[in-house]
Enzyme design. Structure first.
Site, PDB file in Angstrom:
ATOM      1  N   LYS A 119       0.612  10.499  -5.346  1.00  0.00           N
ATOM      2  CA  LYS A 119       0.353  10.203  -6.431  1.00  0.00           C
ATOM      3  C   LYS A 119      -0.012  10.569  -6.786  1.00  0.00           C
ATOM      4  O   LYS A 119      -0.885  12.002  -6.635  1.00  0.00           O
ATOM      5  CB  LYS A 119      -0.719   9.443  -5.129  1.00  0.00           C
ATOM      6  CG  LYS A 119      -1.451   8.005  -6.473  1.00  0.00           C
ATOM      7  CD  LYS A 119      -0.114   6.627  -6.202  1.00  0.00           C
ATOM      8  CE  LYS A 119      -0.663   5.150  -6.214  1.00  0.00           C
ATOM      9  NZ  LYS A 119       0.180   4.506  -5.328  1.00  0.00           N
TER      10      LYS A 119
HETATM   11  N1  GLU Z   1       2.849   3.013  -6.390  1.00  0.00           N
HETATM   12  C1  GLU Z   1       3.783   1.680  -5.308  1.00  0.00           C
HETATM   13  C2  GLU Z   1       3.228   2.151  -4.721  1.00  0.00           C
HETATM   14  O1  GLU Z   1       1.871   1.705  -4.577  1.00  0.00           O
HETATM   15  C3  GLU Z   1       4.967   2.073  -5.360  1.00  0.00           C
HETATM   16  C4  GLU Z   1       5.409   3.921  -4.466  1.00  0.00           C
HETATM   17  C5  GLU Z   1       6.361   4.058  -4.654  1.00  0.00           C
HETATM   18  O2  GLU Z   1       7.947   3.383  -5.030  1.00  0.00           O
HETATM   19  O3  GLU Z   1       7.107   5.370  -4.060  1.00  0.00           O
HETATM   20  O4  GLU Z   1       3.214   1.741  -3.104  1.00  0.00           O
END
Ligand code: GLU
Length: 429
Positions: A119
């Protein structure tokens, strides 16, 4: 306080000071203890493997230069490259990003994607940024994390406060650095750059695929089921649309401007047109205004928190009337609230399962980017449905066998997969 202090950004908390990180670790510890996990493994999985903290400047339109904090955290690298979104929010800190990276690990593992969790984030209020400022900030942040990301290393995607345009700027900046177009470096890109049209609606679609299965567990019919959606950003909007298409009735929606309520069901198409013009749900003529916090008390069968973390807490968990909570957001329920919901026999479909549709379609987009090969939208939707419904069935089975709730079962499945992979790879050196 000196003039310099006034200009400098506030120093955000590090790992151990973050309540959200401690919650994520406590949750992991609880499941690790339940599984009797080897302590050599559990001590490793409690901590992020690689964390990058950067401070960097960007120029505001009025000429001022502002310095902000940026982060990218990789929880484990065991299963392949790492994957996860980038958020722009004023409260982002290392602990929050590390907690969400850990969450991504379990999420990817339980739907069988070949990724570890990651993240990222920038500590900035996105609504204060002009388009030009967002672009400059994004390009500089990308340069700062350039050596950390890449199609085989770590693949960002949109999260809170970021979108397809931000991904396009990340891809462009990264491509300039490596000297060739690199569509595989991010997902959630615009369709013109190799994104998939389904990505925008993927989290909502994934939630909707699970809705009939969750309702079956509590013996409720799908037709006319009343749904309340907290948060009307990308996830909330796509969820409201998808569950309406299935025959459910969205009776309440909220966003930062407040909430709206209509017991007969909100006309979702009209609401989309309204928010396209007016941004916020407030003032929508087809429903009664309510306060944002009243959304949790609205009479309904299904509640979809689809915005930010920790919105369901000990203070409102007793007021929820829904029989099913489908977690569209990441970590929307505190551990204490989770216990209250469990005691009240409310079925919680946990974030790492419920919102996995987003990262699953990201995985499809990444594959297409690496292979320069495009799937049809129907193919994408069908494969998403298959992955989501299989994961749900498997987790329900674990929940039944172990006599635990779906969150614990989902964590058991995710943690077990990562643990097995770690044991197979062994310890280096
Ligand atoms: N931000 C989204 C999540 O928390 C998608 C992450 C992604 O597609 O890599 O699942």
């Amino acid at each position: 306080m000196t003039a310099l202090d006034q200009m400098a950004p506030e120093i955000p908390p590090l790992l151990g000071d973050s309540g959200m990180y401690r919650e994520a670790v406590n949750q992991f510890d609880r499941v690790a203890a339940y599984m009797g996990l080897d302590p050599n493994i559990s001590q490793r999985l409690r901590l992020p493997q690689r964390s990058l903290v950067t401070t960097f400047p960007f120029r505001r339109d009025d000429g001022r230069v502002e310095t902000v904090f940026g982060y990218r955290v990789k929880h484990v690298l065991t299963l392949g490259p790492t994957k996860g979104g980038i958020r722009y929010a004023p409260s982002v800190n290392l602990g929050e990003v590390a907690a969400l990276a850990m969450n991504m690990t379990w999420k990817c593992a339980l739907v069988g994607l070949p990724y570890g969790g990651a993240k990222g984030g920038v500590r900035v209020a996105p609504e204060t940024l002009s388009r030009g400022e967002t672009q400059r900030l994004t390009r500089r942040y990308t340069s700062e994390i350039f050596t950390f990301i890449g199609p085989q290393r770590d693949i960002p995607a949109p999260d809170l406060g970021t979108d397809a345009q931000v991904m396009a700027w990340i891809m462009d900046t990264y491509s300039h650095h490596v000297g060739h177009g690199a569509p595989g470096v991010v997902t959630g890109k615009p369709v013109e750059l190799g994104g998939t049209a389904v990505r925008q609606e993927s989290t909502g679609l994934g939630l909707a695929f699970l809705l009939p299965m969750a309702l079956e567990m509590v013996d409720l019919p799908l037709e006319n089921t009343r749904v309340a959606v907290q948060g009307y950003g990308q996830v909330g909007r796509s969820a409201a649309r998808a569950v309406t298409r299935l025959g459910a009735r969205v009776v309440a929606v909220s966003d930062l401007s407040g909430g709206i309520h209509c017991p007969d069901g909100i006309d979702i198409q009209a609401l989309e047109q309204w928010t396209d013009r007016n941004v916020w749900v407030k003032g929508f003529p087809g429903a009664d205004p309510i306060r944002g916090d009243q959304l949790f008390e609205v009479d309904c069968e299904v509640l979809i928190p689809a915005a930010i973390q920790e919105v369901i807490h000990a203070g409102n968990a007793h007021d929820i009337t829904a029989s099913v909570v489908l977690e569209g957001a990441n970590a929307p329920t505190t551990m204490e609230a989770d216990r209250i919901l469990r005691d009240r026999d409310i079925l919680v479909v946990p974030d790492i399962l419920a919102n996995a549709g987003g990262v699953t379609v990201s995985y499809f987009e990444w594959l297409q980017g690496l292979q320069y090969y495009i799937w049809t939208d129907d193919e994408t939707r069908q494969r998403l449905q298959q992955i989501m419904t299989t994961a749900f069935r498997e987790i329900k089975k674990v929940a039944g066998e172990e006599n635990v709730d779906l969150r614990t079962a989902a964590l058991i499945k995710g943690v077990a997969r990562v643990t097995n992979a770690k044991l197979l790879r062994g310890l280096f050196p």
